[in-house]
Motif scaffolding. Structure first.
Motif, PDB file in Angstrom:
ATOM      1  N   VAL A 123      14.416  21.945  53.959  1.00  0.00           N
ATOM      2  CA  VAL A 123      15.401  22.010  55.039  1.00  0.00           C
ATOM      3  C   VAL A 123      14.891  21.180  56.210  1.00  0.00           C
ATOM      4  O   VAL A 123      13.711  21.250  56.566  1.00  0.00           O
ATOM      5  CB  VAL A 123      15.658  23.467  55.486  1.00  0.00           C
ATOM      6  CG1 VAL A 123      16.373  23.503  56.838  1.00  0.00           C
ATOM      7  CG2 VAL A 123      16.483  24.206  54.441  1.00  0.00           C
ATOM      8  N   GLY A 124      15.783  20.374  56.788  1.00  0.00           N
ATOM      9  CA  GLY A 124      15.458  19.593  57.978  1.00  0.00           C
ATOM     10  C   GLY A 124      16.391  19.949  59.117  1.00  0.00           C
ATOM     11  O   GLY A 124      17.592  20.164  58.901  1.00  0.00           O
ATOM     12  N   ILE A 125      15.850  20.038  60.326  1.00  0.00           N
ATOM     13  CA  ILE A 125      16.631  20.360  61.523  1.00  0.00           C
ATOM     14  C   ILE A 125      16.346  19.265  62.544  1.00  0.00           C
ATOM     15  O   ILE A 125      15.194  19.087  62.960  1.00  0.00           O
ATOM     16  CB  ILE A 125      16.246  21.744  62.083  1.00  0.00           C
ATOM     17  CG1 ILE A 125      16.434  22.825  61.001  1.00  0.00           C
ATOM     18  CG2 ILE A 125      17.082  22.069  63.323  1.00  0.00           C
ATOM     19  CD1 ILE A 125      15.794  24.158  61.344  1.00  0.00           C
ATOM     20  N   PHE A 126      17.383  18.518  62.934  1.00  0.00           N
ATOM     21  CA  PHE A 126      17.200  17.307  63.734  1.00  0.00           C
ATOM     22  C   PHE A 126      18.135  17.290  64.938  1.00  0.00           C
ATOM     23  O   PHE A 126      19.345  17.479  64.789  1.00  0.00           O
ATOM     24  CB  PHE A 126      17.481  16.062  62.882  1.00  0.00           C
ATOM     25  CG  PHE A 126      16.589  15.931  61.683  1.00  0.00           C
ATOM     26  CD1 PHE A 126      15.392  15.233  61.771  1.00  0.00           C
ATOM     27  CD2 PHE A 126      16.933  16.516  60.470  1.00  0.00           C
ATOM     28  CE1 PHE A 126      14.562  15.110  60.662  1.00  0.00           C
ATOM     29  CE2 PHE A 126      16.100  16.409  59.359  1.00  0.00           C
ATOM     30  CZ  PHE A 126      14.910  15.699  59.465  1.00  0.00           C
ATOM     31  N   SER A 127      17.587  17.057  66.125  1.00  0.00           N
ATOM     32  CA  SER A 127      18.408  16.897  67.324  1.00  0.00           C
ATOM     33  C   SER A 127      19.220  15.614  67.216  1.00  0.00           C
ATOM     34  O   SER A 127      18.709  14.585  66.764  1.00  0.00           O
ATOM     35  CB  SER A 127      17.522  16.840  68.568  1.00  0.00           C
ATOM     36  OG  SER A 127      16.803  18.045  68.733  1.00  0.00           O
ATOM     37  N   ARG A 164      26.391  26.366  54.477  1.00  0.00           N
ATOM     38  CA  ARG A 164      27.238  25.173  54.499  1.00  0.00           C
ATOM     39  C   ARG A 164      26.486  23.948  53.973  1.00  0.00           C
ATOM     40  O   ARG A 164      26.991  23.184  53.151  1.00  0.00           O
ATOM     41  CB  ARG A 164      27.712  24.937  55.934  1.00  0.00           C
ATOM     42  CG  ARG A 164      28.958  24.124  56.045  1.00  0.00           C
ATOM     43  CD  ARG A 164      29.674  24.320  57.371  1.00  0.00           C
ATOM     44  NE  ARG A 164      28.898  23.914  58.534  1.00  0.00           N
ATOM     45  CZ  ARG A 164      28.512  24.752  59.500  1.00  0.00           C
ATOM     46  NH1 ARG A 164      28.812  26.034  59.436  1.00  0.00           N
ATOM     47  NH2 ARG A 164      27.835  24.287  60.545  1.00  0.00           N
ATOM     48  N   ALA A 165      25.253  23.777  54.444  1.00  0.00           N
ATOM     49  CA  ALA A 165      24.455  22.635  53.991  1.00  0.00           C
ATOM     50  C   ALA A 165      24.064  22.784  52.525  1.00  0.00           C
ATOM     51  O   ALA A 165      24.038  21.795  51.771  1.00  0.00           O
ATOM     52  CB  ALA A 165      23.200  22.505  54.862  1.00  0.00           C
ATOM     53  N   ASP A 166      23.765  23.998  52.101  1.00  0.00           N
ATOM     54  CA  ASP A 166      23.400  24.261  50.704  1.00  0.00           C
ATOM     55  C   ASP A 166      24.568  23.929  49.773  1.00  0.00           C
ATOM     56  O   ASP A 166      24.394  23.307  48.715  1.00  0.00           O
ATOM     57  CB  ASP A 166      22.995  25.725  50.560  1.00  0.00           C
ATOM     58  CG  ASP A 166      22.442  26.051  49.180  1.00  0.00           C
ATOM     59  OD1 ASP A 166      21.880  25.149  48.527  1.00  0.00           O
ATOM     60  OD2 ASP A 166      22.567  27.215  48.755  1.00  0.00           O
ATOM     61  N   SER A 167      25.772  24.317  50.182  1.00  0.00           N
ATOM     62  CA  SER A 167      26.958  24.023  49.381  1.00  0.00           C
ATOM     63  C   SER A 167      27.180  22.516  49.272  1.00  0.00           C
ATOM     64  O   SER A 167      27.534  21.997  48.198  1.00  0.00           O
ATOM     65  CB  SER A 167      28.173  24.695  50.014  1.00  0.00           C
ATOM     66  OG  SER A 167      29.356  24.379  49.319  1.00  0.00           O
ATOM     67  N   LEU A 168      26.946  21.803  50.346  1.00  0.00           N
ATOM     68  CA  LEU A 168      27.086  20.339  50.330  1.00  0.00           C
ATOM     69  C   LEU A 168      26.033  19.692  49.446  1.00  0.00           C
ATOM     70  O   LEU A 168      26.292  18.689  48.770  1.00  0.00           O
ATOM     71  CB  LEU A 168      26.982  19.796  51.758  1.00  0.00           C
ATOM     72  CG  LEU A 168      28.195  20.094  52.647  1.00  0.00           C
ATOM     73  CD1 LEU A 168      27.828  19.921  54.120  1.00  0.00           C
ATOM     74  CD2 LEU A 168      29.365  19.184  52.278  1.00  0.00           C
ATOM     75  N   TRP A 186      11.701  25.035  52.104  1.00  0.00           N
ATOM     76  CA  TRP A 186      12.490  26.259  52.104  1.00  0.00           C
ATOM     77  C   TRP A 186      12.038  27.191  50.984  1.00  0.00           C
ATOM     78  O   TRP A 186      12.046  28.396  51.119  1.00  0.00           O
ATOM     79  CB  TRP A 186      13.964  25.903  51.948  1.00  0.00           C
ATOM     80  CG  TRP A 186      14.921  27.017  52.189  1.00  0.00           C
ATOM     81  CD1 TRP A 186      15.706  27.639  51.261  1.00  0.00           C
ATOM     82  CD2 TRP A 186      15.229  27.629  53.447  1.00  0.00           C
ATOM     83  NE1 TRP A 186      16.483  28.610  51.858  1.00  0.00           N
ATOM     84  CE2 TRP A 186      16.209  28.615  53.206  1.00  0.00           C
ATOM     85  CE3 TRP A 186      14.767  27.447  54.747  1.00  0.00           C
ATOM     86  CZ2 TRP A 186      16.733  29.416  54.225  1.00  0.00           C
ATOM     87  CZ3 TRP A 186      15.290  28.237  55.764  1.00  0.00           C
ATOM     88  CH2 TRP A 186      16.250  29.206  55.498  1.00  0.00           C
ATOM     89  N   GLY A 187      11.611  26.585  49.879  1.00  0.00           N
ATOM     90  CA  GLY A 187      11.165  27.365  48.726  1.00  0.00           C
ATOM     91  C   GLY A 187      11.316  26.540  47.462  1.00  0.00           C
ATOM     92  O   GLY A 187      12.267  25.774  47.334  1.00  0.00           O
ATOM     93  N   PHE A 215      19.997  20.094  53.896  1.00  0.00           N
ATOM     94  CA  PHE A 215      19.415  20.882  52.804  1.00  0.00           C
ATOM     95  C   PHE A 215      19.197  19.918  51.638  1.00  0.00           C
ATOM     96  O   PHE A 215      20.142  19.271  51.183  1.00  0.00           O
ATOM     97  CB  PHE A 215      20.368  21.996  52.391  1.00  0.00           C
ATOM     98  CG  PHE A 215      19.710  23.152  51.687  1.00  0.00           C
ATOM     99  CD1 PHE A 215      19.523  24.365  52.323  1.00  0.00           C
ATOM    100  CD2 PHE A 215      19.271  23.023  50.373  1.00  0.00           C
ATOM    101  CE1 PHE A 215      18.928  25.436  51.672  1.00  0.00           C
ATOM    102  CE2 PHE A 215      18.670  24.078  49.719  1.00  0.00           C
ATOM    103  CZ  PHE A 215      18.490  25.299  50.370  1.00  0.00           C
ATOM    104  N   ALA A 216      17.949  19.790  51.195  1.00  0.00           N
ATOM    105  CA  ALA A 216      17.610  18.822  50.141  1.00  0.00           C
ATOM    106  C   ALA A 216      16.957  19.524  48.961  1.00  0.00           C
ATOM    107  O   ALA A 216      16.205  20.485  49.133  1.00  0.00           O
ATOM    108  CB  ALA A 216      16.671  17.750  50.695  1.00  0.00           C
TER     109      ALA A 216
END
Length: 308
Positions: free
Chosen positions: A225-229, A283-287, A219-220, A177-178
């Motif tokens: 948001v990034g989703i990576f294997s 979780r990612a947003d909090s980080l 995301w807005g 989450f950036a």
């Protein structure tokens, strides 16, 4: 007279019906492709058997513009729950145009366990469609109009798919989450046109680095948001640092020729077996907010550094 086995008889029947029929195993690898499928799509069996569905070139899109291979594959879903599904889809013919199909997916069981699925499809209309027309439909439905990145709806669908894949097959992924640092300053100091330029330049910098099995989207507002294997846990932080560094080295030039520096704060986590989409996003947003409090332009992670 040579005796014909039941299997040979069934395959002969399937090969000589006009409907398209293909079978995929539990990992969506194509194991059978009949002559009807060849005639409808233009792809020969020797071109398709052995490929995984997302590699096939069919690129299924539903009537709302969703890319089913990425966000809502009925084969993937039926492989998991055994439910028969019927869908109206557009597939890309080998010659480049789109054809509308009516598809039905059935689970195949062996000793009570699902081992794959069969898709039966037929032409839904004799009409063919220009591929660009359908792609534009998908583009509008699933992409942000400013940055051309996947939008929140597309990201949410992809995240749900990746969680299902992880819970079913153990395929790990990282979610980051950036948030652009001091974005309001850009808008208030230089105007919203420059703010938009910041967003589009970041998008251009990142979109060319994304692998086909990954996704990075808006995301807005100024959030991404990034989703990576991943194969190893530590790769999550490596990917996040690479993106942070890429943005840090992106120079935005306004209409006056002034060069502006941009940074992002990033939070990154990895998939857990009990996760819901809301869990992993929060979780990612909090980080990410932890990164803001740590001085910005940093990555915060809850991922173990161990090589597992």
């Amino acid at each position: 007279m040579e005796k014909v086995t039941n299997e040979e008889l069934y395959l002969s029947i399937l090969n000589n019906i006009q409907d398209g029929v293909y079978y995929v195993d539990i990992h969506r690898k194509i194991k059978f492709w009949n002559k009807g499928a060849e005639q409808i799509t233009g792809y020969r069996a020797d071109e398709m058997v052995g490929l995984h569905c997302p590699e096939s070139g069919l690129n299924h899109i539903d009537e709302f513009g969703n890319h089913l291979c990425v966000t809502g594959c009925p084969l993937f879903a039926t492989n998991i729950d055994g439910v028969v599904r019927t869908e109206k889809v557009f597939v890309r013919h080998k010659n480049g145009f789109r054809i509308p199909l009516l598809t039905t997916v059935y689970p195949i069981r062996e000793n009570g366990v699902i081992v794959g699925s069969v898709e039966v499809f037929t032409r839904n209309s004799p009409k063919v469609y220009d591929d660009n027309l359908i792609e534009n439909l998908s583009e509008k439905a699933m992409h942000d109009s400013l940055t051309r990145l996947p939008n929140r709806a597309y990201l949410e669908s992809f995240l749900q798919y990746k969680l299902s894949e992880y819970q079913r097959f153990g395929k790990r992924f990282a979610l980051l989450f950036a948030d652009i640092d001091h974005f309001r300053v850009f808008n208030n100091t230089y105007g919203h046109d420059v703010g938009d330029l910041v967003l589009t330049d970041i998008a251009k910098s990142i979109m060319h680095t994304i692998r086909k099995e990954d996704m990075f989207g808006r995301w807005g507002g100024e959030e991404f948001v990034g989703i990576f294997s991943i194969n190893r846990n530590y790769e999550a932080s490596v990917i996040a640092e690479q993106l942070r560094h890429l943005v840090e080295n992106t120079v935005v030039t306004n209409s006056d020729g002034q060069e502006l520096k941009v940074t992002i704060s990033v939070g990154v986590t990895i998939s857990r077996h009990q996760d819901t989409p809301d869990d992993i996003i929060k979780r990612a947003d909090s980080l990410m907010y932890q990164s803001k409090h740590n001085g910005r332009n940093v990555v915060s992670s809850d991922v173990s550094a161990e090589n597992v």
